[in-house]
Scaffold this active site. Structure first.
Site, short mmCIF file in Angstrom:
data_model
loop_
_atom_site.label_atom_id
_atom_site.label_comp_id
_atom_site.label_asym_id
_atom_site.label_seq_id
_atom_site.Cartn_x
_atom_site.Cartn_y
_atom_site.Cartn_z
N CYS A 1 105.93 83.81 34.14
CA CYS A 1 105.46 84.19 32.80
C CYS A 1 104.32 85.20 32.84
O CYS A 1 103.99 85.80 31.82
CB CYS A 1 105.03 82.97 32.02
SG CYS A 1 106.33 81.73 32.00
N HIS B 1 100.74 84.71 26.20
CA HIS B 1 102.05 84.16 26.53
C HIS B 1 102.36 83.02 25.56
O HIS B 1 101.54 82.10 25.38
CB HIS B 1 102.05 83.68 27.98
CG HIS B 1 103.28 82.90 28.34
ND1 HIS B 1 104.54 83.35 28.03
CD2 HIS B 1 103.44 81.70 28.95
CE1 HIS B 1 105.42 82.46 28.44
NE2 HIS B 1 104.78 81.45 29.01
N ASN C 1 109.58 79.95 24.28
CA ASN C 1 108.93 80.51 25.47
C ASN C 1 109.95 81.36 26.23
O ASN C 1 110.91 80.83 26.79
CB ASN C 1 108.43 79.34 26.34
CG ASN C 1 107.79 79.80 27.64
OD1 ASN C 1 107.92 80.96 28.03
ND2 ASN C 1 107.12 78.88 28.30
N1 ACO Z 1 111.47 64.94 22.09
C1 ACO Z 1 110.96 63.72 21.87
N2 ACO Z 1 110.17 63.08 22.76
C2 ACO Z 1 109.87 63.73 23.89
C3 ACO Z 1 110.36 65.02 24.18
C4 ACO Z 1 111.19 65.62 23.22
N3 ACO Z 1 111.70 66.86 23.39
N4 ACO Z 1 109.87 65.41 25.38
C5 ACO Z 1 109.11 64.41 25.83
N5 ACO Z 1 109.11 63.39 24.95
C6 ACO Z 1 108.42 62.10 25.03
C7 ACO Z 1 108.11 61.70 26.45
O1 ACO Z 1 109.20 61.07 27.06
C8 ACO Z 1 106.94 60.79 26.25
O2 ACO Z 1 107.42 59.53 25.86
P1 ACO Z 1 106.73 58.19 26.43
O3 ACO Z 1 105.33 58.22 25.92
O4 ACO Z 1 107.57 57.12 25.82
O5 ACO Z 1 106.84 58.30 27.92
C9 ACO Z 1 106.20 61.39 25.05
O6 ACO Z 1 107.16 62.23 24.38
C10 ACO Z 1 105.00 62.21 25.43
O7 ACO Z 1 105.40 63.10 26.48
P2 ACO Z 1 104.40 64.14 27.09
O8 ACO Z 1 105.08 64.88 28.19
O9 ACO Z 1 103.11 63.48 27.40
O10 ACO Z 1 104.19 65.09 25.81
P3 ACO Z 1 103.18 66.26 25.63
O11 ACO Z 1 102.42 66.06 24.41
O12 ACO Z 1 102.44 66.58 26.89
O13 ACO Z 1 104.17 67.47 25.34
C11 ACO Z 1 105.09 69.38 26.44
C12 ACO Z 1 105.11 67.87 26.32
C13 ACO Z 1 105.48 69.97 25.11
C14 ACO Z 1 106.08 69.83 27.52
C15 ACO Z 1 103.65 69.82 26.79
O14 ACO Z 1 103.16 69.12 27.89
C16 ACO Z 1 103.58 71.27 27.09
O15 ACO Z 1 103.81 72.11 26.24
N6 ACO Z 1 103.18 71.61 28.32
C17 ACO Z 1 103.16 72.98 28.74
C18 ACO Z 1 104.55 73.35 29.12
C19 ACO Z 1 104.70 74.81 29.20
O16 ACO Z 1 104.19 75.54 28.39
N7 ACO Z 1 105.43 75.21 30.21
C20 ACO Z 1 105.73 76.52 30.44
C21 ACO Z 1 104.48 77.33 30.71
S1 ACO Z 1 104.66 78.37 32.01
C22 ACO Z 1 105.98 79.16 31.68
O17 ACO Z 1 106.11 79.56 30.57
C23 ACO Z 1 107.05 79.33 32.66
#
Ligand code: ACO
Length: 321
Positions: free
Chosen positions: A111, A248, A278
């Site tokens: 990215c 980004h 993204n």
């Molecule tokens: N729908 C519903 N529930 C979900 C989903 C979904 N799509 N995905 C995860 N959950 C659930 C999980 O299973 C978890 O459930 P649990 O508590 O029963 O175990 C709960 O939601 C919380 O999960 P987290 O992973 O803690 O959720 P978080 O608030 O951290 O959000 C996310 C997840 C959106 C991926 C976040 O961490 C994020 O945006 N991180 C950055 C990711 C990113 O930007 N990556 C790319 C950047 S680099 C690049 O672009 C290549």
């Protein structure tokens, strides 16, 4: 001496996929995706390749700059989702657009790839080797995404963005910073995509994109404000001097966290992730092209371009438009 952006262009696949549509594939909801990421839809290739999208974005950037493909000296393509090991995507784009005189090659910093490619173009111009460049970020991430993994498949989309840059005496790129941390590679990776080793009869399993979402989240929110401040320092500027922060487009909450740490109003952080998700290396030039075509960029404006991603990599560049 520096480089300035004279034209921008972008391209998206035809097929738009809404959050609602994903609820039929994985256990998720439109509300969860919007609240946790800010994403409402993304575009997914139904056959468009990295080179197809990249070539369309490049043609529009050249048209916007009033230049022809024959004038391009350097063509850099940033991508982490090439279809082929060879020829590189930049050479495929070169052939599609007819930039016969350009030297063309790819660069992969996920990215942050578009930014690293833009800074590479600056270095070639600064060294007196070339006077212009076409820099494109293009991705078809949908083929790397595990569409059964609700934690990652909701985030990514396909697309391309490009800029035409030319040597200038004032303004343009005023300073930049780049960082890489290979020790954190496991936080976001896509393994096993190397070619089968026919000699040893080895056929590695094809891996999908794996991500430790929380780790990436905290890396971005901690590292990006420092990186932007470092780059601003190099340009002799401060956060309050910045008109727009073009970051980004990974997650709305990441951008809110960064804005908070920089003590900068979120209104100066334009976003398009609600529409396109993204798109990795395409994300920053896609956003830039949207703003340019909406007439929201004015001469003399100070812009921060900043990205972060797999590697881990991150960077920031300060531009006078
Ligand atoms: N729908 C519903 N529930 C979900 C989903 C979904 N799509 N995905 C995860 N959950 C659930 C999980 O299973 C978890 O459930 P649990 O508590 O029963 O175990 C709960 O939601 C919380 O999960 P987290 O992973 O803690 O959720 P978080 O608030 O951290 O959000 C996310 C997840 C959106 C991926 C976040 O961490 C994020 O945006 N991180 C950055 C990711 C990113 O930007 N990556 C790319 C950047 S680099 C690049 O672009 C290549």
């Amino acid at each position: 001496m520096s480089i300035r952006i004279l034209g921008t262009g972008s391209a998206l696949p035809k097929r738009r996929v809404t959050n609602e549509e994903l609820t039929g594939m994985v256990d998720t909801s439109d509300q969860w995706i919007r609240e946790r990421t800010g994403i409402g839809s993304r575009y997914v290739s139904t056959g468009e390749t990295v080179a197809d999208l990249g070539a369309r974005a490049c043609c529009l950037a050249l048209e916007n700059a009033g230049k022809s493909a024959g004038e391009v000296e350097l063509l850099l393509a940033a991508t982490c989702s090439p279809e082929d090991a060879a020829p590189c995507e930049a050479c495929q784009i070169q052939a599609k657009i007819g930039a016969a005189g350009a030297v063309a090659f790819d660069l992969n910093a996920a990215c942050a790839g578009f930014l690293f490619a833009l800074h590479t173009a600056w270095a070639y111009v600064e060294a007196g080797i070339y006077t212009n460049a076409l820099v494109v970020g293009s991705e078809v991430l949908s083929k790397l995404v595990d569409w059964d993994d609700r934690g990652s498949c909701i985030l990514f989309g396909d697309g391309a963005g490009a800029v035409y840059v030319e040597k200038c005496q004032e303004g343009g790129l005023m300073g930049f910073v780049q960082h890489s941390d290979g020790s954190q590679g496991e936080a976001l990776c896509c393994r096993g995509r190397q070619l089968d080793n026919a000699f040893f009869r080895q056929t590695p399993e094809r891996g999908y994109l794996q991500m430790d979402g929380r780790r990436i989240f905290s890396f971005a929110v901690r590292q990006i404000p420092t990186t932007i401040s470092e780059a601003l320092g190099k340009a002799g500027l401060e956060a309050e001097d910045v008109d727009l922060f073009l970051l980004h487009q990974a997650n709305r909450r990441i951008l809110e966290g960064i804005a908070g740490r920089l003590d900068a109003d979120l209104g100066r952080f334009p976003m398009n992730l609600d529409q396109v998700g993204n798109t990795s290396s395409a994300s920053i030039p896609l956003l830039l092209d949207g703003l340019n075509r909406q007439g929201r960029l004015h001469r003399g404006m100070i812009l921060v371009l900043s990205g972060f991603g797999a590697g881990l990599t991150c960077g920031a560049g300060i531009w006078k438009w």
